[in-house]
Design an enzyme around this catalytic site. Structure first.
Site, PDB file in Angstrom:
ATOM      1  N   HIS A 241       0.800  -1.226   0.000  1.00  0.00           N
ATOM      2  CA  HIS A 241       0.000   0.000   0.000  1.00  0.00           C
ATOM      3  C   HIS A 241       0.841   1.288   0.000  1.00  0.00           C
ATOM      4  CE1 HIS A 241      -3.543  -2.424   1.002  1.00  0.00           C
ATOM      5  NE2 HIS A 241      -2.895  -2.937   2.022  1.00  0.00           N
TER       6      HIS A 241
HETATM    7  O1  RIB Z   1      -5.276  -0.015   4.505  1.00  0.00           O
HETATM    8  C1  RIB Z   1      -3.878   0.009   4.340  1.00  0.00           C
HETATM    9  C2  RIB Z   1      -3.256   1.035   5.208  1.00  0.00           C
HETATM   10  O2  RIB Z   1      -3.500   0.728   6.577  1.00  0.00           O
HETATM   11  C3  RIB Z   1      -1.718   1.116   5.072  1.00  0.00           C
HETATM   12  O3  RIB Z   1      -1.293   2.436   5.308  1.00  0.00           O
HETATM   13  C4  RIB Z   1      -1.244   0.216   6.167  1.00  0.00           C
HETATM   14  O4  RIB Z   1       0.058   0.577   6.653  1.00  0.00           O
HETATM   15  C5  RIB Z   1      -2.262   0.494   7.237  1.00  0.00           C
HETATM   16  O5  RIB Z   1      -1.872   1.675   7.911  1.00  0.00           O
END
Ligand code: RIB
Ligand code: CA
Length: 315
Positions: A241
């Site tokens: 992500h």
């Molecule tokens: O949904 C994904 C996000 O949530 C990313 O930033 C991961 O690190 C968590 O913080």
């Protein structure tokens, strides 16, 4: 001369850690500071982890600031099931030598932005948006002074906490509402795009084959991090992500998106934390609002990983 002066706001978190490493490895960036917030794990751990990552990257020059230890209004929700008890499970890193900067993250964000010309600083939040909301409330001119806010969070479609909500927005919907209404130049990289960036076994092997202590560390993080999402989503690995947000600032040409209206639900019984994205222009009704955010929906993930791995090899 660096092209981008950035502040990374994070909750490490293996994917946050890799996002920070990408930023620190990129000569296009002047990383003004790393700010931490409660999210994946409590603030004490996200701050400790950010300090560990800074030293792993060999960048004692970059200050780390702790911010909010809970959302604006709600109780904190964490994600140890994904990131482990430490937030950086997968490998044990040495305790950091360098301390936190004593200033609050929100105070640092305001000071750093207001000390530079308008349009100079980009905020890259990859965590719940509590610190960003606090900074926007503290300094009413901040939104328009920023070059932009490029955030990892939200989704056009399915969420990952509930069907309607993605973790970073779910944890602090009120903060996200402030950010999306701020008038800042917003770019949102949600789950629709980050789930195209899968850290497959071949990509983890390529990172391990860098043959450096950092490469081995990142590969060990991903081995741990991938197990949860691979099983949950039936994919070869986990979605990477947070590095997507840093990559967008570096290489926007790898991404495709659309300027849309995005609203954050803060009251729904089942939907608080939902990012409502008006992707299709309405025909039989007035629009929900004027466009306020570039919503990213596609990534050239092959090029993204090739460039990410090359940059990690520089540290
Ligand atoms: O949904 C994904 C996000 O949530 C990313 O930033 C991961 O690190 C968590 O913080
Ligand atoms: Ca994160």
């Amino acid at each position: 001369m660096s092209e981008h002066s950035v502040i990374i706001d994070c909750d490490p978190g293996q994917d946050d850690a890799i996002a920070v490493l990408l930023a620190l490895a990129s000569p296009e960036f002047e990383v003004l500071g790393i700010t931490t917030v409660a999210g994946n794990v409590p603030l004490s751990l996200t701050s400790l982890n950010a300090r560990k990552v800074r030293e792993l990257a060999g960048r004692p020059d970059v200050p780390v600031f702790a911010g909010a230890d809970r959302p604006l209004k709600r109780a904190l929700m964490t994600a140890e099931e994904v990131h482990g008890k430490t937030g950086l499970d997968g490998i044990v890193l040495p305790d950091p030598r360098l301390a936190l900067d004593p200033r609050h993250a929100a105070d640092f964000i305001v000071e750093a932005v207001m000390a530079r010309p308008a349009g100079a600083v980009t905020l890259v939040p990859v965590a719940p948006l509590t610190n960003i909301a606090l900074a926007l409330k503290k300094e009413p001119t901040l939104a328009k002074r920023l070059r932009g806010i490029v955030l990892m969070g939200g989704a056009i479609g399915l969420g990952n906490v509930t069907p309607a909500t993605e973790f970073n927005i779910h944890v602090d919907p009120e903060a996200a509402d402030i950010v999306f209404k701020s008038g800042a130049a917003l770019t949102m990289l949600g789950l629709d795009v980050t789930h195209q960036a899968i850290s497959t076994p071949a990509r983890v092997a390529a990172i391990r084959n860098l043959g450096t202590p950092l490469g081995r560390t990142v590969a060990a993080w991903l081995d741990f991090y991938n197990r949860h999402d691979s099983e949950r989503y039936g994919t070869e690995g986990g979605p990477l992500h947070d590095p997507c947000a840093v990559a967008y600032v570096l290489w926007p040409e790898l991404f495709q998106g659309k300027f849309c209206h995005v609203a954050v639900e803060t009251e729904g019984k089942f939907t608080a934390g939902h990012t409502l994205v008006e992707w299709w222009a309405p025909k039989r009704r007035p629009p929900l609002g004027s466009p306020n955010c570039t919503v990213i929906a596609k990534i050239d993930h092959e090029t993204f990983f090739r460039r990410l791995i090359e940059r990690l090899g520089r540290l």
